[in-house]
Design an enzyme around this catalytic site. Structure first.
Site, PDB file in Angstrom:
ATOM      1  N   ALA A 229     -26.605  36.772   7.910  1.00 39.07           N
ATOM      2  CA  ALA A 229     -27.490  36.482   9.059  1.00 39.07           C
ATOM      3  C   ALA A 229     -28.269  35.200   8.813  1.00 39.07           C
ATOM      4  CB  ALA A 229     -28.440  37.664   9.280  1.00 39.07           C
TER       5      ALA A 229
ATOM      6  N   CYS B  42     -24.927  21.111   3.796  1.00 35.73           N
ATOM      7  CA  CYS B  42     -23.455  21.116   3.772  1.00 35.73           C
ATOM      8  C   CYS B  42     -22.764  19.815   3.372  1.00 35.73           C
ATOM      9  CB  CYS B  42     -22.940  21.580   5.118  1.00 35.73           C
ATOM     10  SG  CYS B  42     -23.344  23.322   5.381  1.00 35.73           S
TER      11      CYS B  42
ATOM     12  N   ALA C  39     -16.698  15.490   5.616  1.00 35.34           N
ATOM     13  CA  ALA C  39     -16.542  14.310   4.764  1.00 35.34           C
ATOM     14  C   ALA C  39     -16.506  13.036   5.620  1.00 35.34           C
ATOM     15  CB  ALA C  39     -15.269  14.436   3.932  1.00 35.34           C
TER      16      ALA C  39
ATOM     17  N   SER D  70     -17.675  31.032   7.184  1.00 37.27           N
ATOM     18  CA  SER D  70     -18.226  30.166   6.139  1.00 37.27           C
ATOM     19  C   SER D  70     -17.279  29.007   5.882  1.00 37.27           C
ATOM     20  CB  SER D  70     -18.368  30.929   4.817  1.00 37.27           C
ATOM     21  OG  SER D  70     -19.196  32.051   4.961  1.00 37.27           O
TER      22      SER D  70
HETATM   23  P1  NAD Z   1     -27.493  30.888   4.841  1.00 39.03           P
HETATM   24  O1  NAD Z   1     -27.813  30.855   3.399  1.00 39.03           O
HETATM   25  O2  NAD Z   1     -28.526  30.503   5.847  1.00 39.03           O
HETATM   26  O3  NAD Z   1     -27.031  32.375   5.248  1.00 39.03           O
HETATM   27  C1  NAD Z   1     -26.121  33.119   4.506  1.00 39.03           C
HETATM   28  C2  NAD Z   1     -26.574  34.580   4.545  1.00 39.03           C
HETATM   29  O4  NAD Z   1     -25.573  35.393   3.933  1.00 39.03           O
HETATM   30  C3  NAD Z   1     -27.874  34.843   3.780  1.00 39.03           C
HETATM   31  O5  NAD Z   1     -28.842  35.415   4.636  1.00 39.03           O
HETATM   32  C4  NAD Z   1     -27.456  35.825   2.669  1.00 39.03           C
HETATM   33  O6  NAD Z   1     -28.458  36.787   2.344  1.00 39.03           O
HETATM   34  C5  NAD Z   1     -26.235  36.480   3.276  1.00 39.03           C
HETATM   35  N1  NAD Z   1     -25.338  37.112   2.299  1.00 39.03           N
HETATM   36  C6  NAD Z   1     -24.893  36.624   1.121  1.00 39.03           C
HETATM   37  N2  NAD Z   1     -24.075  37.504   0.533  1.00 39.03           N
HETATM   38  C7  NAD Z   1     -23.986  38.586   1.355  1.00 39.03           C
HETATM   39  C8  NAD Z   1     -23.289  39.818   1.307  1.00 39.03           C
HETATM   40  N3  NAD Z   1     -22.484  40.120   0.284  1.00 39.03           N
HETATM   41  N4  NAD Z   1     -23.438  40.698   2.327  1.00 39.03           N
HETATM   42  C9  NAD Z   1     -24.249  40.398   3.375  1.00 39.03           C
HETATM   43  N5  NAD Z   1     -24.932  39.241   3.479  1.00 39.03           N
HETATM   44  C10 NAD Z   1     -24.799  38.338   2.486  1.00 39.03           C
HETATM   45  O7  NAD Z   1     -26.178  30.018   5.029  1.00 39.03           O
HETATM   46  P2  NAD Z   1     -25.701  29.248   6.362  1.00 39.03           P
HETATM   47  O8  NAD Z   1     -26.396  27.935   6.465  1.00 39.03           O
HETATM   48  O9  NAD Z   1     -25.710  30.193   7.487  1.00 39.03           O
HETATM   49  O10 NAD Z   1     -24.203  28.919   5.957  1.00 39.03           O
HETATM   50  C11 NAD Z   1     -23.219  29.936   5.881  1.00 39.03           C
HETATM   51  C12 NAD Z   1     -21.859  29.285   5.755  1.00 39.03           C
HETATM   52  O11 NAD Z   1     -21.608  28.501   6.929  1.00 39.03           O
HETATM   53  C13 NAD Z   1     -21.728  28.309   4.589  1.00 39.03           C
HETATM   54  O12 NAD Z   1     -20.428  28.386   4.090  1.00 39.03           O
HETATM   55  C14 NAD Z   1     -21.959  26.949   5.227  1.00 39.03           C
HETATM   56  O13 NAD Z   1     -21.286  25.926   4.529  1.00 39.03           O
HETATM   57  C15 NAD Z   1     -21.337  27.129   6.591  1.00 39.03           C
HETATM   58  N6  NAD Z   1     -21.891  26.275   7.645  1.00 39.03           N
HETATM   59  C16 NAD Z   1     -23.234  26.069   7.751  1.00 39.03           C
HETATM   60  C17 NAD Z   1     -23.734  25.285   8.805  1.00 39.03           C
HETATM   61  C18 NAD Z   1     -25.208  25.055   8.961  1.00 39.03           C
HETATM   62  O14 NAD Z   1     -25.577  24.313   9.866  1.00 39.03           O
HETATM   63  N7  NAD Z   1     -26.072  25.616   8.161  1.00 39.03           N
HETATM   64  C19 NAD Z   1     -22.861  24.763   9.759  1.00 39.03           C
HETATM   65  C20 NAD Z   1     -21.499  24.999   9.622  1.00 39.03           C
HETATM   66  C21 NAD Z   1     -21.018  25.768   8.572  1.00 39.03           C
HETATM   67  C1  UGA Z   2     -23.433  18.735   9.786  1.00 39.45           C
HETATM   68  C2  UGA Z   2     -22.326  18.413  10.789  1.00 39.45           C
HETATM   69  O1  UGA Z   2     -22.814  17.454  11.728  1.00 39.45           O
HETATM   70  C3  UGA Z   2     -21.884  19.676  11.522  1.00 39.45           C
HETATM   71  O2  UGA Z   2     -20.777  19.366  12.367  1.00 39.45           O
HETATM   72  C4  UGA Z   2     -21.469  20.728  10.503  1.00 39.45           C
HETATM   73  O3  UGA Z   2     -21.094  21.928  11.132  1.00 39.45           O
HETATM   74  C5  UGA Z   2     -22.616  20.995   9.568  1.00 39.45           C
HETATM   75  O4  UGA Z   2     -22.990  19.749   8.910  1.00 39.45           O
HETATM   76  C6  UGA Z   2     -22.264  21.942   8.467  1.00 39.45           C
HETATM   77  O5  UGA Z   2     -21.122  22.100   8.111  1.00 39.45           O
HETATM   78  O6  UGA Z   2     -23.246  22.478   7.943  1.00 39.45           O
HETATM   79  P1  UGA Z   2     -26.037  19.124   9.938  1.00 39.45           P
HETATM   80  O7  UGA Z   2     -25.982  18.890   8.469  1.00 39.45           O
HETATM   81  O8  UGA Z   2     -26.730  20.323  10.442  1.00 39.45           O
HETATM   82  O9  UGA Z   2     -24.557  19.179  10.522  1.00 39.45           O
HETATM   83  O10 UGA Z   2     -26.727  17.873  10.661  1.00 39.45           O
HETATM   84  P2  UGA Z   2     -26.228  16.383  10.973  1.00 39.45           P
HETATM   85  O11 UGA Z   2     -26.675  16.020  12.318  1.00 39.45           O
HETATM   86  O12 UGA Z   2     -24.796  16.194  10.669  1.00 39.45           O
HETATM   87  O13 UGA Z   2     -27.095  15.523   9.942  1.00 39.45           O
HETATM   88  C7  UGA Z   2     -26.822  15.536   8.547  1.00 39.45           C
HETATM   89  C8  UGA Z   2     -27.683  14.490   7.856  1.00 39.45           C
HETATM   90  O14 UGA Z   2     -27.228  13.172   8.174  1.00 39.45           O
HETATM   91  C9  UGA Z   2     -29.158  14.532   8.256  1.00 39.45           C
HETATM   92  O15 UGA Z   2     -29.959  14.318   7.115  1.00 39.45           O
HETATM   93  C10 UGA Z   2     -29.277  13.373   9.245  1.00 39.45           C
HETATM   94  O16 UGA Z   2     -30.574  12.877   9.326  1.00 39.45           O
HETATM   95  C11 UGA Z   2     -28.312  12.383   8.610  1.00 39.45           C
HETATM   96  N1  UGA Z   2     -27.815  11.366   9.551  1.00 39.45           N
HETATM   97  C12 UGA Z   2     -27.090  11.734  10.639  1.00 39.45           C
HETATM   98  C13 UGA Z   2     -28.053  10.013   9.295  1.00 39.45           C
HETATM   99  O17 UGA Z   2     -28.704   9.659   8.292  1.00 39.45           O
HETATM  100  N2  UGA Z   2     -27.554   9.093  10.164  1.00 39.45           N
HETATM  101  C14 UGA Z   2     -26.827   9.425  11.262  1.00 39.45           C
HETATM  102  O18 UGA Z   2     -26.389   8.521  11.997  1.00 39.45           O
HETATM  103  C15 UGA Z   2     -26.596  10.786  11.501  1.00 39.45           C
END
Ligand code: NAD
Ligand code: UGA
Length: 457
Positions: free
Chosen positions: A10, A273, A222, A128
């Protein structure tokens, strides 16, 4: 209810993505579970655990109707046949691959929980971000019991960005769903396609083989990070060559093959990320013996680190080579605007460097002060946390903009200048301020990738 859906994890992804599905599919029942009871309590409270524009409205409209947050993981697995897994996959900090590889312990624990509690066939969806071929490991674990229960694994990476999560989820550029190219795999894939088809146009729903899907997520991050490192590398050159990085970015970005987005030079990219996913990609390449490819992508991270340390060196040099006992106000601590998330925020590195130089650091941010205090809890030196930017800047020798919060663009800088020590400095790590105007007010102004405007001859 037409479908019962479970999401394990969550967090920043699990909460908002499931809230959007609940909103778009009122006839589906969605349950989000987590091992962290505090997080679940917060999702069930009036103050959600994460700040995202539009998220409160979405959750408050669906929670208790067809969206539920719970700690009952076992019950959730038993009752739901479609299971999203969005647990955290951080960079490994121990053993082989430490500092590079993805730490898959939370992921594997989830696979084992699913195996332990399943009493019927399940579709398990990787939400994830994972190394390519993780689905193979998942299949091997889930099929190890030999109890005849069928598991289909899909990859459905999430591309939303923080700060714009709700609008990204509502209007995604694309939805990617990877599966095994078997009859069963394609049938499972169709179940997920049908869910997204409730609000996403068919041409935006891509299906692929499962390895392409897993890899596409790492590659997309990337590429995005690479653009930022490219423009940041150019910003260093602009400062030497008296060019203006914003003008260069505009000229380059108008080429339709390049495009204008993600070319804002900055103090460096942060967030949970980009760094972790590139390291993950680098580690994968190295483990396949592709060292040249690994080196290429590693360069993106090196430039990001260079940009952050370059920023602190500019501050040190501009302020007469000593920061000791000087008070510096960091405007913003979140890794980007519109979020309280500070994971891998460049502000963490910069605050620590300033403290090493024995500066006093005042941190201001509308949403991230609690996280900032946690990030710096072990840092030695004088740190203050003051939400009001005017109070934070008063008495400081310098301001450094760390986050592009809109409110900073509209501050009364004359008032701020009057309250600061002289000579007063502004280091704009986001290039969001009106530099000429600040200079006219009396500040010495140091943007990124542009010549500084100073009152020193
Ligand atoms: P997060 O740390 O906010 O949330 C992960 C949650 O999973 C935590 O609340 C944790 O307690 C829970 N968890 C861990 N192990 C567990 C288990 N065994 N059973 C139940 N719950 C469990 O992480 P996030 O930012 O939501 O990212 C999750 C995944 O999504 C990562 O792989 C990340 O790379 C990917 N992702 C994140 C973003 C983003 O914007 N944060 C965007 C795209 C993809
Ligand atoms: C990024 C990707 O944009 C999402 O598509 C992806 O799902 C996510 O990672 C993930 O896998 O977690 P996020 O990290 O939430 O999203 O935010 P971004 O808007 O990508 O910004 C990332 C960082 O780059 C920030 O620190 C932002 O300030 C910086 N940034 C962004 C710059 O310095 N310059 C830019 O032109 C754009």
């Amino acid at each position: 209810m037409k479908k019962n859906i479970l999401c394990i994890g969550a967090g920043y992804v699990g909460g908002p993505t499931m809230a959007m599905i609940a909103h778009k599919c009122p006839d589906y029942r969605i349950t989000v579970v987590d091992i962290n009871p505090r997080r679940i309590d917060e999702w069930n409270s009036g103050t959600l655990p994460i700040y995202e524009p539009g998220l409160d409205e979405l959750v408050f409209a669906t929670r208790g109707r067809n969206l539920f947050f719970s700690t009952d993981i076992a019950g959730g697995i038993q009752d739901n046949d479609i299971i999203f897994v969005s647990v955290n996959t951080p960079t490994k900090t121990f053993g082989a691959g430490a500092g590079m590889a993805a730490d898959l312990q939370f992921w594997e624990a989830t696979a084992r929980q699913i195996l332990q509690y399943s009493e019927s066939a399940k579709i398990v969806i990787e939400k994830s971000t994972l190394p390519v071929k993780t689905a193979l490991a998942m299949e091997r674990i889930l099929n190890s019991a030999g109890n005849g229960i069928g598991f289909d694994i899909l990859s459905n990476p999430e591309f939303m960005a923080e700060g714009s999560a709700v609008s990204d989820l509502e209007n995604p550029d694309r939805i990617l769903i990877g599966s095994r190219e078997t009859e069963r795999g394609r049938a499972a894939r169709q179940v997920l396609v049908d869910i997204y088809a409730r609000w996403v146009r068919p041409e935006k729903i891509l299906t692929s083989n499962i390895w392409s899907s897993e890899l596409s997520k790492l590659v997309a991050n990337a590429f995005l990070a690479q653009r930022i490192s490219s423009i940041n590398a150019v910003s260093a050159l602009c400062e030497k060559a008296e060019a203006n990085v914003a003008e260069v970015a505009r000229a380059v970005g108008m080429d339709s093959r390049i495009g204008p987005k993600f070319l804002n030079a900055s103090v460096g990219f942060g967030g949970s990320c980009f760094k972790k996913d590139i390291l993950n990609l680098v580690y994968l390449c190295r483990s396949y013996g592709l060292d040249e490819v690994a080196d290429y992508w590693e360069g993106v991270i090196k430039i990001n680190e260079y940009q952050q340390s370059r920023f602190t060196m500019t501050m040190l040099r501009a302020m007469f080579n000593t920061l000791a006992a000087k008070r510096i106000c960091l405007l913003g601590f979140a890794f980007k605007a519109n979020t309280g998330d500070t994971r891998e925020s460049p502000a963490i590195f910069i605050a620590r460097r300033l403290l090493e130089e024995r500066a006093e650091v005042v941190i201001s941010d509308p949403w991230a002060l609690k996280n900032a205090a946690a990030d710096l809890k072990d840092a030695a030196g004088v740190i203050r946390y003051i939400e009001d930017p005017y109070d934070a800047a008063a008495g400081c020798h310098a301001i450094a903009v760390m986050t592009e919060w809109d409110l900073y663009r509209h501050l009364d800088f004359e008032r701020i200048h009057r309250s600061m020590s002289r000579p007063a400095f502004v280091f704009d790590g986001r290039n969001i301020l009106d530099h000429r105007r600040l200079f006219e007010i009396g500040f010495n102004v140091y943007p990124i990738g542009k010549a500084p405007l100073t009152h020193f001859s």
